[in-house]
Design an enzyme around this catalytic site. Structure first.
Site, short mmCIF file in Angstrom:
data_model
loop_
_atom_site.label_atom_id
_atom_site.label_comp_id
_atom_site.label_asym_id
_atom_site.label_seq_id
_atom_site.Cartn_x
_atom_site.Cartn_y
_atom_site.Cartn_z
N ASP A 1 0.87 -1.17 0.00
CA ASP A 1 0.00 0.00 0.00
C ASP A 1 0.91 1.22 0.00
OD1 ASP A 1 0.96 0.29 2.59
OD2 ASP A 1 -1.01 0.32 3.53
N GLY B 1 1.33 -4.39 8.07
CA GLY B 1 1.44 -5.67 7.39
C GLY B 1 0.24 -6.57 7.61
N GLU C 1 -2.39 -6.53 4.57
CA GLU C 1 -1.73 -7.10 3.40
C GLU C 1 -1.63 -8.62 3.53
OE1 GLU C 1 -1.28 -2.94 3.79
OE2 GLU C 1 -0.69 -4.46 5.24
N HIS D 1 8.97 -24.08 9.16
CA HIS D 1 7.89 -24.86 9.76
C HIS D 1 6.59 -24.80 8.97
CE1 HIS D 1 9.58 -25.08 14.13
NE2 HIS D 1 10.47 -25.42 13.21
N ASN D 2 6.30 -23.64 8.35
CA ASN D 2 5.00 -23.44 7.73
C ASN D 2 5.03 -23.46 6.21
OD1 ASN D 2 4.97 -21.23 10.33
ND2 ASN D 2 3.53 -22.93 10.32
N ARG E 1 5.87 0.54 8.79
CA ARG E 1 5.96 1.53 9.86
C ARG E 1 6.41 0.93 11.17
NH1 ARG E 1 0.25 4.22 8.17
NH2 ARG E 1 1.05 5.53 6.48
N ARG F 1 5.75 -33.69 10.85
CA ARG F 1 4.71 -32.99 11.61
C ARG F 1 4.30 -31.70 10.91
NH1 ARG F 1 7.32 -29.35 16.07
NH2 ARG F 1 9.43 -29.18 15.26
#
Length: 168
Positions: free
Chosen positions: A8, A73, A76, A103-104, A114, A138
């Protein structure tokens, strides 16, 4: 690596900085905007396009990633996560940037323009891009649950320890 970018107005300067930084470090930035400072812009139109770019590239077999940037953030990240196949993590430290990938298997990150200094945010993106997914069973299992829910809308089964304690 191809890296899709969206922001943005609050993230415009960081996005422009990252575009040059990515090029200097051998990456291929794809800038989805904005391209001018407009305090009334709507971040979803830019962040959704960046996320669609990542999703389409990955569907085509490319190992693309993405970065979305805003004031905090948060919005977004929420926008990017509306695109099927996208796992966008809000990062605010070196550790969250690494864990998002490790992990993800996040394929996008969101940073708050900011919230941090330019050098710090650049480092978060650098760590995110450099970190591979661990592939541990896992983590694969958990990501599979998210992917299945995204496709079917069916909740994953509760583990035995939770049966009888809620909505089985």
């Amino acid at each position: 690596m191809r890296v899709h970018l969206g922001s943005d107005h609050a993230g415009l300067d960081l996005k422009d900085h990252l575009t040059a930084w990515l090029t200097d470090h051998g990456h291929e930035p794809v800038d989805h905007g904005p391209f001018v400072h407009d305090p009334d812009d709507d971040y979803p139109c830019f962040c959704l396009r960046a996320a669609v770019g990542v999703a389409e590239d990955r569907e085509a077999g490319l190992d693309s990633l993405g970065v979305v940037i805003g004031g905090s953030g948060n919005g977004e990240q929420m926008s990017a996560n509306k695109v099927a196949g996208i796992r966008c993590a809000l990062v605010w430290s070196d550790e969250t940037a690494v864990l998002a990938r490790e992990h993800n298997d996040a394929n996008m990150v969101s940073v708050g323009g900011r919230m941090h200094e330019l050098e710090e945010m650049t480092r978060f993106v650098e760590k995110f891009l450099a970190t591979p997914f661990s592939g541990e069973a896992r983590h694969v299992r958990r990501i599979d649950q998210l992917t299945s829910y995204e496709a079917t809308g069916v909740l994953p089964p509760l583990p035995p320890s939770a049966v009888g304690r809620g909505d089985a």
